[in-house]
Design an enzyme around this catalytic site. Structure first.
Site, PDB file in Angstrom:
ATOM      1  N   LYS A  13      66.358   4.604  43.112  1.00  0.00           N
ATOM      2  CA  LYS A  13      67.503   4.580  44.034  1.00  0.00           C
ATOM      3  C   LYS A  13      68.749   3.981  43.378  1.00  0.00           C
ATOM      4  CE  LYS A  13      66.053   0.299  46.215  1.00  0.00           C
ATOM      5  NZ  LYS A  13      66.927  -0.570  45.414  1.00  0.00           N
ATOM      6  N   ARG A  93      67.242  -4.630  54.789  1.00  0.00           N
ATOM      7  CA  ARG A  93      65.803  -4.672  54.588  1.00  0.00           C
ATOM      8  C   ARG A  93      65.049  -4.905  55.888  1.00  0.00           C
ATOM      9  NH1 ARG A  93      64.157  -6.124  49.364  1.00  0.00           N
ATOM     10  NH2 ARG A  93      62.076  -5.943  50.206  1.00  0.00           N
ATOM     11  N   ARG A 132      58.172  -1.537  33.027  1.00  0.00           N
ATOM     12  CA  ARG A 132      59.484  -2.141  32.834  1.00  0.00           C
ATOM     13  C   ARG A 132      59.400  -3.367  31.919  1.00  0.00           C
ATOM     14  NH1 ARG A 132      63.468  -3.438  37.729  1.00  0.00           N
ATOM     15  NH2 ARG A 132      62.560  -5.508  37.766  1.00  0.00           N
ATOM     16  N   ARG A 164      58.440  -8.928  33.597  1.00  0.00           N
ATOM     17  CA  ARG A 164      58.700  -9.883  34.673  1.00  0.00           C
ATOM     18  C   ARG A 164      57.411 -10.186  35.437  1.00  0.00           C
ATOM     19  NH1 ARG A 164      63.745  -7.717  37.993  1.00  0.00           N
ATOM     20  NH2 ARG A 164      62.097  -7.705  39.532  1.00  0.00           N
ATOM     21  N   ARG A 175      54.493  -6.336  47.004  1.00  0.00           N
ATOM     22  CA  ARG A 175      55.894  -6.069  47.348  1.00  0.00           C
ATOM     23  C   ARG A 175      56.043  -4.747  48.083  1.00  0.00           C
ATOM     24  NH1 ARG A 175      57.699  -6.589  41.614  1.00  0.00           N
ATOM     25  NH2 ARG A 175      59.582  -5.413  42.069  1.00  0.00           N
TER      26      ARG A 175
END
Ligand SMILES: [Zn+2]
Length: 218
Positions: A13, A93, A132, A164, A175
């Protein structure tokens, strides 16, 4: 025209929002980035915000509202002159945040014209996010699938790459669960208001961009 762009982690996005900004001059409101920079500043709430971000929990609606209001009220008049709008990435959110945002825009005679929701299966989200890597030296973000670094664990600047803590598969799943629980009611509300457009995120970046542009009538 004011747009929201939502999608699970790894849906691309942010890339789509940036393309729209580049092509049409929207003001880009990337709430995750704004909150991250607050968490890394000497803001009295920095530690508290960092705690929310690291655990993947929602930052309280009231704090987000203050941050959003600060941004919107500062940018609104120049956007009005240029006849441009906002693009909200990863915000709101929750339904409460959605209603707060509608209320803030209403004060300027504006509204949310469209909510673009980029869909992507959970396995794909996990695959993309696990790939990532962040550079420990310059902060550049790479992705071993979609944007491979020069060396397996080395950045262009020579810095070492790191994953991360919140990009481990278990943390990602957690998440995603939180994301869907919070986003479901927002999508329902946007559908009722007739502003929801769902876009398949498992296609080339350019194809997704073209569809969004068409859907927005730009
Ligand atoms: Zn680097």
């Amino acid at each position: 025209m004011n747009i929201m762009i939502l999608g699970p982690q790894g849906s691309g996005k942010g890339t789509q929002a940036e393309l729209l900004v580049k092509q049409f001059g929207f003001n880009y409101v990337e709430m995750g980035e704004i909150l991250r920079s607050i968490a890394n500043s000497n803001n009295p709430k920095a530690e508290e915000i960092k705690g929310y971000l690291n655990s993947g929990k929602l930052v309280p609606d009231e704090f987000v509202r203050t941050v959003a209001w600060d941004h919107i009220s500062k940018k609104e008049s120049s956007l009005r002159e240029k006849k441009k709008g906002f693009i909200f990435d990863g915000y709101p959110r929750s339904v409460a945040q959605f209603e707060q945002l509608e209320d803030m825009l209403r004060r300027f005679g504006k509204k949310i014209d469209k909510l673009i929701y980029i869909t992507i299966p959970e396995e794909e989200s996990i695959k993309r996010l696990s790939a990532r890597r962040d550079c420990t030296k310059c902060g550049r973000i790479w992705n071993q699938i979609t944007n491979p670094p020069p060396g397996p664990e080395t950045c262009e600047c020579g810095g070492k790459l790191t994953q991360r803590g919140d990009d481990q598969p278990e943390a990602i799943k957690n998440r995603l669960g939180i994301f869907h629980a919070n986003t479901g009611p927002i999508l329902k509300k946007a559908r009722e208001e007739g502003i929801l457009t769902e876009v398949d995120g498992e296609r080339p970046i350019e194809a997704i961009h073209e569809e969004i542009v068409k859907e927005l009538g730009l």
